[in-house]
Design a protein around this motif. Structure first.
Motif, short mmCIF file in Angstrom:
data_model
loop_
_atom_site.label_atom_id
_atom_site.label_comp_id
_atom_site.label_asym_id
_atom_site.label_seq_id
_atom_site.Cartn_x
_atom_site.Cartn_y
_atom_site.Cartn_z
N LEU A 65 1.08 -1.29 -0.01
CA LEU A 65 0.05 0.28 -0.01
C LEU A 65 1.14 1.47 -0.22
O LEU A 65 0.43 1.90 -0.54
N LYS A 66 2.07 0.92 0.66
CA LYS A 66 3.20 2.20 1.09
C LYS A 66 3.58 2.08 -0.36
O LYS A 66 3.49 3.83 -0.88
N ASP A 67 3.45 1.70 -1.36
CA ASP A 67 4.47 1.55 -2.62
C ASP A 67 3.15 2.29 -3.81
O ASP A 67 3.52 3.26 -4.54
N ALA A 68 2.11 1.89 -3.47
CA ALA A 68 0.81 2.18 -4.28
C ALA A 68 0.81 3.63 -4.64
O ALA A 68 0.35 4.58 -5.01
N THR A 185 -8.11 -6.65 7.52
CA THR A 185 -7.18 -6.91 6.85
C THR A 185 -6.78 -6.61 5.32
O THR A 185 -6.02 -6.03 4.47
N THR A 186 -8.46 -7.24 4.18
CA THR A 186 -7.73 -7.16 3.42
C THR A 186 -8.51 -5.76 2.38
O THR A 186 -7.79 -5.12 1.31
N ALA A 187 -8.73 -4.96 2.96
CA ALA A 187 -9.39 -3.11 3.14
C ALA A 187 -8.08 -2.56 2.03
O ALA A 187 -7.35 -2.00 1.40
N ALA A 192 -5.04 -0.40 -2.53
CA ALA A 192 -3.79 -0.66 -2.78
C ALA A 192 -3.64 -0.95 -4.82
O ALA A 192 -3.61 0.00 -5.94
N ASP A 193 -4.90 -1.03 -5.07
CA ASP A 193 -5.33 -2.16 -6.32
C ASP A 193 -5.47 -0.76 -6.79
O ASP A 193 -6.19 -0.72 -8.41
#
Length: 205
Positions: A65-68, A185-187, A192-193
């Motif tokens: 997520l940080k990368d996204a 947690t799947t959120a 990110a997607d």
């Protein structure tokens, strides 16, 4: 650009801190003068406060997520339609808030659904005013992406539970149990997607 964006309504929404303070004030009021329906709402407000506190204590945004998030190279306004009595939101809004806090160019604003039904009605899910609903806008008011009201696995689970139970409350109880077992947690990966999918396609020359 939606008319409500042009009118500045998302910009004038609550900050996450203001939303939580408003919620805290609601949940801490005395039960003495409340009617049965108000007492029921107060019950949910307090349970949900504990749930969102637990998520904040347990959650660290993933490297994915940080990368996204690093792909956001423009200021964005993230508008979330929600209410503190919503069980889904108690688990999922903290993930959105933690993600938004990682980028200085993301402004998070909360619109209370029941005070903004005309806005909510532009973001229905299967005809329902389901929350939380995240809508990300550029500074110009262009929609970059939407997400919510539930992660895909929770949505699939709830649909099957509705077929299994005649009483909707039984289905809701099992959905909450799913979240309490870590289903929220799947959120992280879905957000990110959504962020990656919102990136402009590279230009070809």
């Amino acid at each position: 650009m939606p008319d409500f964006f042009d009118a500045g309504r998302p910009h004038n929404g609550l900050t996450y801190e203001e939303y939580r303070e408003k919620w805290r004030a609601q949940k801490d009021r005395s039960k003495a003068d409340l009617d049965p329906e108000e007492r029921k709402t107060l019950h949910y407000l307090n349970y949900n406060w504990e749930r969102q506190t637990h998520v904040h204590e347990q959650y660290t945004p993933s490297d994915d997520l940080k990368d996204a998030l690093t792909g956001i190279d423009e200021p964005q306004l993230w508008m979330v339609l929600t209410e503190p009595w919503c069980g889904d939101s108690a688990f999922l809004l903290p993930v959105i808030a933690e993600a938004a806090a990682l980028r200085e160019n993301i402004t998070l604003r909360i619109l209370l659904r029941d005070d903004n039904l005309d806005v909510m009605d532009q973001y229905l899910t299967d005809g329902s005013r389901s929350i939380p609903k995240l809508v990300a806008f550029s500074e110009a008011g262009d929609e970059r992406f939407t997400w919510g009201p539930r992660p895909n696995d929770a949505r699939t689970l709830f649909a099957s539970l509705q077929e299994e139970y005649d009483d909707k409350m039984n289905a809701i109880e099992e959905l909450i149990a799913h979240y309490e077992d870590g289903g929220w947690t799947t959120a992280d990966s879905e957000l990110a997607d959504a962020l990656r999918a919102s990136r402009p396609a590279p230009s070809r020359r």
